[in-house]
Design an enzyme around this catalytic site. Sequence first.
Site, PDB file in Angstrom:
ATOM      1  N   GLY A 277       6.236   0.218  21.312  1.00 25.68           N
ATOM      2  CA  GLY A 277       5.233   0.919  22.098  1.00 25.68           C
ATOM      3  C   GLY A 277       5.272   2.407  21.862  1.00 25.68           C
TER       4      GLY A 277
ATOM      5  N   GLU B 237      11.459  -2.902  17.976  1.00 25.88           N
ATOM      6  CA  GLU B 237      10.470  -3.624  17.148  1.00 25.88           C
ATOM      7  C   GLU B 237       9.241  -2.771  16.924  1.00 25.88           C
ATOM      8  OE1 GLU B 237       9.342  -6.341  20.143  1.00 25.88           O
ATOM      9  OE2 GLU B 237      11.074  -7.600  19.879  1.00 25.88           O
ATOM     10  N   PRO B 238       9.373  -1.646  16.262  1.00 31.60           N
ATOM     11  CA  PRO B 238       8.196  -0.796  16.085  1.00 31.60           C
ATOM     12  C   PRO B 238       7.216  -1.376  15.067  1.00 31.60           C
ATOM     13  CG  PRO B 238      10.055   0.094  14.874  1.00 31.60           C
ATOM     14  CD  PRO B 238      10.573  -1.103  15.616  1.00 31.60           C
ATOM     15  N   GLY B 239       5.942  -1.255  15.374  1.00 34.96           N
ATOM     16  CA  GLY B 239       4.900  -1.603  14.409  1.00 34.96           C
ATOM     17  C   GLY B 239       4.193  -0.326  13.998  1.00 34.96           C
TER      18      GLY B 239
ATOM     19  N   ARG C  44     -10.021  -0.974  15.762  1.00 37.49           N
ATOM     20  CA  ARG C  44      -9.315  -0.250  16.827  1.00 37.49           C
ATOM     21  C   ARG C  44     -10.173   0.772  17.578  1.00 37.49           C
ATOM     22  NH1 ARG C  44      -5.244   2.605  16.358  1.00 37.49           N
ATOM     23  NH2 ARG C  44      -4.233   1.856  18.223  1.00 37.49           N
TER      24      ARG C  44
ATOM     25  N   TYR D 113      -9.841  -0.373  21.240  1.00 35.49           N
ATOM     26  CA  TYR D 113      -8.854   0.399  22.012  1.00 35.49           C
ATOM     27  C   TYR D 113      -9.213   1.864  22.150  1.00 35.49           C
ATOM     28  CZ  TYR D 113      -5.953  -3.619  20.583  1.00 35.49           C
ATOM     29  OH  TYR D 113      -5.458  -4.870  20.339  1.00 35.49           O
TER      30      TYR D 113
ATOM     31  N   CYS E 140     -23.950  -5.165  12.050  1.00 35.28           N
ATOM     32  CA  CYS E 140     -25.064  -5.237  12.988  1.00 35.28           C
ATOM     33  C   CYS E 140     -24.540  -5.459  14.401  1.00 35.28           C
ATOM     34  CB  CYS E 140     -26.052  -6.298  12.549  1.00 35.28           C
ATOM     35  SG  CYS E 140     -26.872  -5.753  11.055  1.00 35.28           S
TER      36      CYS E 140
ATOM     37  N   TYR F 107      -2.625  -2.190  12.370  1.00 36.09           N
ATOM     38  CA  TYR F 107      -3.721  -2.962  12.987  1.00 36.09           C
ATOM     39  C   TYR F 107      -5.087  -2.638  12.372  1.00 36.09           C
ATOM     40  CZ  TYR F 107       0.195  -3.454  16.120  1.00 36.09           C
ATOM     41  OH  TYR F 107       1.453  -3.678  16.613  1.00 36.09           O
TER      42      TYR F 107
END
Length: 410
Positions: free
Chosen positions: A227, A268-270, A307, A311, A337, A365
């Site tokens: 996070g 657990e970083p992404g 994203r 988000y 569209c 992502y």
Amino acid sequence: MQIKDQRYVIQGVDLVDLTKEHGTPLYVYDASKIARQVEVMKNAFAGQEMKIKYAAKALTNISILKLMRSLGVGLDVVSRQELELAFKAGYASTDIQFTPNGVDFEEIKWAAGQGVQVTLDNISMLEKFGQCYGGEKPCCIRFNPHIMAGGHLKISTGHIDSKFGISILQLSEIKEVVNKFGLQVNGLHIHTGSDILDTEVFLRGASILYGIAESFPDLEYIDFGSGFKVSYQEGDPATDIVDLGENLKVDFKAFCQQYGRPLEIWFEPGKFLVSEAGTLLVNSNVVKTTPATVFVGVDSGMNHLIRPMMYDSHHEMVNISNLNGHTRVYAVVGYICETDTLGWNVTLNEVTEGDVIAIKNTGAYGFSMSSNYNSRLRPAEVLILDGKAHLIRRRELLADLIATQISIDI
Ligand SMILES: *Cc1c(COP(=O)(O)O)cnc(C)c1O
């Protein structure tokens, strides 16, 4: 990324030249930025046993997984398919953990059978794990600490209505199941959400786990999830990982003393590892002036980068075909569209149709959430490693799109 002699380069590789060779849209990843982020984390936790388990879902290309392995980073996978990719990338099962949510027990059993560390996030699966293995295989339990954290409700996972983890309010039920089957719980886990800014939120989550830990005598590690917030533009706040390291190390040491032996910290970083490394290069198809706005329509959209719509993520953009021109404010929109605005009020050097726009901070992502919506093909991916550009995914073809479709006689 640097501007050099009016060229936009990554490790000496000119990005406009890359689009000439591979076309647009094109995802480009800078391996040196990924390596730097890994270093930053390792340094922040120097002196404490700390393991990084890269959240593969952020960017799953097999060459990225291989890069992570070469950097000494383990993996966090969330599906059987990610796990199979991890094996194909050369990972040993002992460097992988499986953190699924809402999957069938068969999938968990398959992963456990491969020797992968499994994290369980509901009581029903804990029961099934116990019935199947008793204390024979270790497992980790994911708790929901009910902390409201994260930048956006859709990416916040620790609140009371969240589907993730087992509520800390159900601790006694968990203990009952653990005792009934003699489960060997070797890890505790929390992942409260994405885009957490405050060190304080991590520390609060941690202190809740410390309290729970005394109920589990077999622990080897505590997994604080991820996070970490990354900055999306100059001056944007990001999680201060150095500050987090300093504080968490002190708290954790005190906790271990109380627990009776030293444990490992896992993360657990992404996004933190791959976001900044990625740039999406798109072509300006059309510049459209309306009475209110000047739109730049590009050859990409929510099908390749969802994203901003999902988000409200902000992505800095650069017109890399015109690094010196006058600046203007644009709305950069996709060709889908559907309303797929990639950025409002984007200041760019004047855009002419055919210019290449670099959309920054798209390593996480981006490709991994892409789709074939509007029957558009997915972009190619390039990894720049040691000053050399490697194609790590070819552009899709129409043949890929119809490969799984069955045309019946009508
Ligand atoms: C998605 C996810 C992560 C990674 O989150 P980032 O915000 O990309 O760092 C880590 N752990 C779990 C369990 C996840 O589901």
